[in-house]
Design an enzyme around this catalytic site. Structure first.
Site, short mmCIF file in Angstrom:
data_model
loop_
_atom_site.label_atom_id
_atom_site.label_comp_id
_atom_site.label_asym_id
_atom_site.label_seq_id
_atom_site.Cartn_x
_atom_site.Cartn_y
_atom_site.Cartn_z
N TYR A 89 0.82 -1.23 0.00
CA TYR A 89 0.00 0.00 0.00
C TYR A 89 0.85 1.28 0.00
O TYR A 89 2.06 1.22 0.09
CB TYR A 89 -1.08 0.00 1.08
CG TYR A 89 -0.73 -0.10 2.54
CD1 TYR A 89 0.52 0.17 3.05
CD2 TYR A 89 -1.74 -0.46 3.44
CE1 TYR A 89 0.77 0.09 4.41
CE2 TYR A 89 -1.50 -0.54 4.81
CZ TYR A 89 -0.23 -0.26 5.29
OH TYR A 89 0.01 -0.33 6.62
N GLU A 90 0.19 2.38 -0.18
CA GLU A 90 0.84 3.69 -0.31
C GLU A 90 1.82 3.67 -1.50
O GLU A 90 2.90 4.24 -1.44
CB GLU A 90 1.55 4.03 1.02
CG GLU A 90 1.87 5.49 1.24
CD GLU A 90 0.70 6.42 1.05
OE1 GLU A 90 -0.40 6.11 1.57
OE2 GLU A 90 0.85 7.44 0.36
N GLY A 91 1.41 3.01 -2.59
CA GLY A 91 2.26 2.84 -3.77
C GLY A 91 3.08 1.58 -3.64
O GLY A 91 4.03 1.53 -2.87
#
Lengths: 592, 592
Positions: B434-436
């Site tokens: 997550y978060e890229g």
């Protein structure tokens, strides 16, 4: 839900174009013609795709349930197990004298990859049974063989291996389970065993537990351990099932994965057991099966990676996200498929080139085991003994790593159980642990196998690599892409071995602190060798005007990737090894 | 059950002896005296050990339950959340104008490591709220700030980030959620968002969703995305809660880990939303918070590794198995503790040296963020922009790998949920996604950050390394153990950068195919730099006659390990990078 298709074409390529199975002259290998093995693999693939793979998620989700001492396996497992038996798959490489089909272990290994790839937890019920079959086949009396083998061959009865206790796993000398001799020649087994795969379930009429225990008064430690047959139901003289034995499942463990397999705490309360092999020689009896068992776990490593990879490829082709940096490749769609992106390809190529290399390595290992058993070839036995910890340790580490990479291709969807990619990673994780945790494999490799028979087998391995390079050099492109990297990697491995010889003499910690890296270094060289052999086979086919040029070109391209992108790891491992034990052992235990 | 103790002494060492926080002259840093930060960290550690850590297994086992549209968090979460609020922990680095304590982000980061290490899933409720706070603080109108910030600061209300939709994660330009302008200046939001952490729960009175959506008629793709505030309950003018808004949780996802956090499918059915910042500039608004958010995830990577490591050390000291090869170290016991074995130490040192290096790197990153925000230092901002994808991508990959290694120390017990080691690995896994996802971090690093401002920031990084080496050389032992390896690793990183410049011009794929390896190469150099800085600080303390010599000797020994055993990875990554894109891009998509 993930899918699985048996990679039969890749398997056939290894069997026939790399190992030339049918032409090796090993007894029983004359049947291994391409048509025959192809038909067998296709048939296994059908069962895997249609029956086993769809049950993989079911097994993970439902798990096994213990109620009133009875373990219920997940929905559909019973019917699938029946199909496995009916198809004769459990008997493939078993002794015809006991109802087996007498096929080479190599073929059984290829079929095993298919079943494990489709449903690892399910296949363990059969896998453990095969282990028990082998132990009784090798060490049992004629009576024991006649009593148990026919039922184990068909999996009407299944088997287990009972080694671990709560306070000891690796160090079995600490074992407490006792075996009291009885007047009738049997033993009363008392103690607790844990982590017993398939210890209790509802798939078979009887379960034959092989149990390590100590006969009171025997030698201390590991030398006082004996092996016993402890059936769940005692077997009457006429072969019918008799009294329920004093062995019960106390608990099913909650695990990270392989939920479809029941991992049991087994309690032995004066259960009747029968000595298998000689008293106090239980570990030796276990060791005779160890190469096969560990190869089987090494296979699980890459088979899970293969299954995960197949699904990652599907997703990478389906999922539209972003545009290729070199220009849209799906201009009519809202975005390009993931597979256009170099980093996604990097990941898929990492996976693909590892899995295909590991398959070749594992098949070669199985081939060596056949050679040692069927042709009584001591060199083959020594070589596969050396390679076994590498097959197990390296391939399960990398297999897990690749399953994690495949999961990563899915982004957030990879973390959601619904898509099934998490299961591949969670299931693959166990293979790094059981059948000897990978640190133990590294210890076995460096502490025992390297120096075995005066270092003869590792020298033979280096000779084999050297000869291969010498015999097949001369084509500039092939040399550059395959043979030069293999040579460099092999040199790194030799340098590491030399370091152990020189520095390990001064302090054994210098060898042991590098054992894990050595196992990985060795694994890379082995897969490098396998890719060189596969590359050569592909080149030969292309030079011979093979009709399926694309298949062989793909093999060459995948091999080139392995050599260029995996093999550079050897230098890193060598540097770590050559840094010695000082930094590893520097701290007092209290300062961690 | 695993335990957790905040590593406050190690944190203090980084804050005061490496970063010299109190003497940097950054506004607000004058409060950062050692006594003060020490007291704060001890207090946070108490809450972590006594309240949060015991709930970690509870969260994993119970998970979150959706019933009639309401999500129930695991037992004890509510009470713990109240304690977190009451202690003022949610307000630590928030703006005093809205009830915050105005402490540096650096201190908040150190405290964050403690809470995340104790219970990652729990801490996400607060973490997401802090993200929403930052977004509104940076982009909100005065009214919006007054309405939402005081409540977000105290976590009476929590926040969420809504980006992903079923068909788009990375490529948000494909987004379908619509925001129809209304006469009163608000918008009607309609669409579905997935993977919304803390999307619905029972810990707070209101949930403030920040939602990316497209205003019809706006620019195509990513340039037409706007950011909206969509409260679960609309807020009346007097600040009281009004009508329930048209946003509901449709489903909680079953995940591999972080079960204690509710990951929701959120359905927006004409929900009332308020534009945050400018129309069509939603992505830009998100980007301003990205460095902090990604640093926070990079922190999760090593914080989970720290927690797992702590427990692995306990187990390695407790579990008796085998004997040291150099002679029994626990001769009166049945066996020696695991920690005597070189390969166990190799694993623990891998973990320890990574975690401490990553902590220093992360704190340095937080320090740069403070410098850029509080001193308006553009160079610091540029540098941390460059380093952020490395902190996020490298540290979460390695953090997961180390949690898996810690799990491995437990052997079979590591695979059993009862021991809690599986949870560390399963929880740490999400941070890579997550978060890229980490592939996106690598792309951000190589495709954007390297060349940003004419490559100024990467040049500044190399200059910084060079200056450090030049300024601190001369002590032969220190040079050999620390500076020489750092120099060599930094040279590898420069060579990789050079390769991208030269070959990426010819074909951008040559850079992108090496982006992932570059991110790891960069990570190793950064941790090498941090270890050189920590080594120097330890040496300085020892030279100055520090009373706690053992602490500093341990730092030096751990640093030597990192340099000797982790840094050799840089050559491998460079070799992979320099092999270029050819082998990566060779196959047609159909041949995977």
């Amino acid at each position: 839900m993930p899918s699985y298709i048996a990679p039969t074409k890749d398997m056939q390529f290894v069997l026939h174009e790399v190992l030339n199975a049918a032409e090796t002259g090993i007894p029983g290998y004359d049947e291994m013609e391409a048509d025959f093995t192809g038909a067998v693999l296709e048939e296994a693939g059908k069962l895997a795709t249609e029956v086993l793979a769809p049950l993989n998620t079911v097994g993970d989700t439902e798990g096994c349930v213990l109620e009133n001492g009875v373990v219920r396996t997940p929905s559909g497992f019973k019917e699938a197990f029946k199909q496995m038996q009916d198809g004769g798959w459990t008997a493939l490489d078993c002794d015809p004298e006991f109802g087996g089909q007498g096929m080479p272990y190599l073929l059984n290994t290829a079929v095993g990859e298919i079943f494990v790839g489709a449903n690892m937890a399910f296949n363990m019920y059969q896998g453990l049974t095969h282990g028990a079959y082998s132990a009784i086949h090798t060490h049992g009396t004629d009576d024991q063989k006649a009593t148990y083998l026919p039922k184990l061959v068909t999996c009407e009865w299944t088997g287990t291996m009972n080694l671990t206790e709560p306070h000891c796993g690796t160090d079995l000398g600490l074992m407490r389970t006792k075996a009291e001799p009885q007047d009738d020649g049997s033993y009363q087994i008392t103690g607790q065993k844990i982590f017993i795969s398939a210890g209790e379930h509802d798939l078979a009429d009887n379960i034959i537990h092989l149990v390590l225990a100590k006969i009171p008064g025997g030698p201390e430690g590991i030398k006082g351990v004996s092996l016993f047959i402890v059936p769940k139901f005692l077997v009457n003289d006429d072969g019918s099932l008799g009294a329920r034995n004093g062995v019960t499942c106390g608990k099913i463990e909650e695990k990270m994965g392989i939920h479809g397999n029941s991992t049991c705490v087994m309690n032995y309360d004066g259960a009747t057991g029968f000595l298998l092999g000689e008293a106090h020689k239980g570990m030796r009896a276990m060791f005779t099966m160890m190469n096969e068992a560990r190869l089987g776990v090494g296979l699980q490593g890459y088979a899970q990676a293969e299954a995960a990879y197949q699904n990652a490829v599907i997703y990478a082709n389906d999922r539209l996200q972003g545009r290729a940096v070199t220009g849209a490749e799906n201009p009519d769609g809202p975005a390009d498929p993931l597979i256009v992106h170099p980093d996604i390809r990097r990941s898929l190529m990492d996976q693909k080139s590892f899995v295909e290399g590991a398959r070749a390595f594992t098949f070669w290992g199985a081939h060596l085991i056949d050679k040692s058993h069927r042709s009584d070839d001591k060199d083959a036995e020594g070589l596969v003994s050396l390679l076994t910890p590498v097959i197990k340790g390296f391939q399960t580490d990398k297999g897990f790593e690749m399953a994690v990479q495949a999961q990563q291709v899915y982004g957030g969807h990879g973390y959601i159980e619904e898509w099934g990619m998490s299961q591949f990673a969670r299931d693959a994780r166990i293979a790094m642990i059981y059948e000897g945790a990978n640190g133990i494999q590294a210890l076995d490799l460096v502490g025992r196998k390297l120096a075995q028979d005066g270092g003869k087998h590792v020298m033979a391995f280096f000779e084999l690599v050297k000869t291969f390079i010498k015999d097949n050099g001369g084509d500039e492109a092939f040399d550059k892409a395959f043979l030069d990297p293999l040579k460099a990697a092999s040199k790194d491995l030799q340098a590491a071995g030399m370091y152990f010889m020189q520095q390990g003499m001064k302090n054994p910690n210098n060898a042991l602190a590098g054992s894990y890296d050595f196992m990985h270094l060795f694994g890379h060289v082995c897969l490098g060798l396998m890719w060189a052999r596969m590359g050569l086979a592909a080149k030969t086919a292309l030079d011979g005007g093979a009709s399926d040029a694309e298949f062989y070109e793909t093999k060459l391209a995948t091999g080139r990737y392995y050599m260029a992108r995996h093999l550079p790891a050897t230098k890193m491992h060598l540097a770590r090894i050559e840094s010695g034990a000082d930094t590893v052992m520097a701290l007092d235990a209290a300062n961690f």
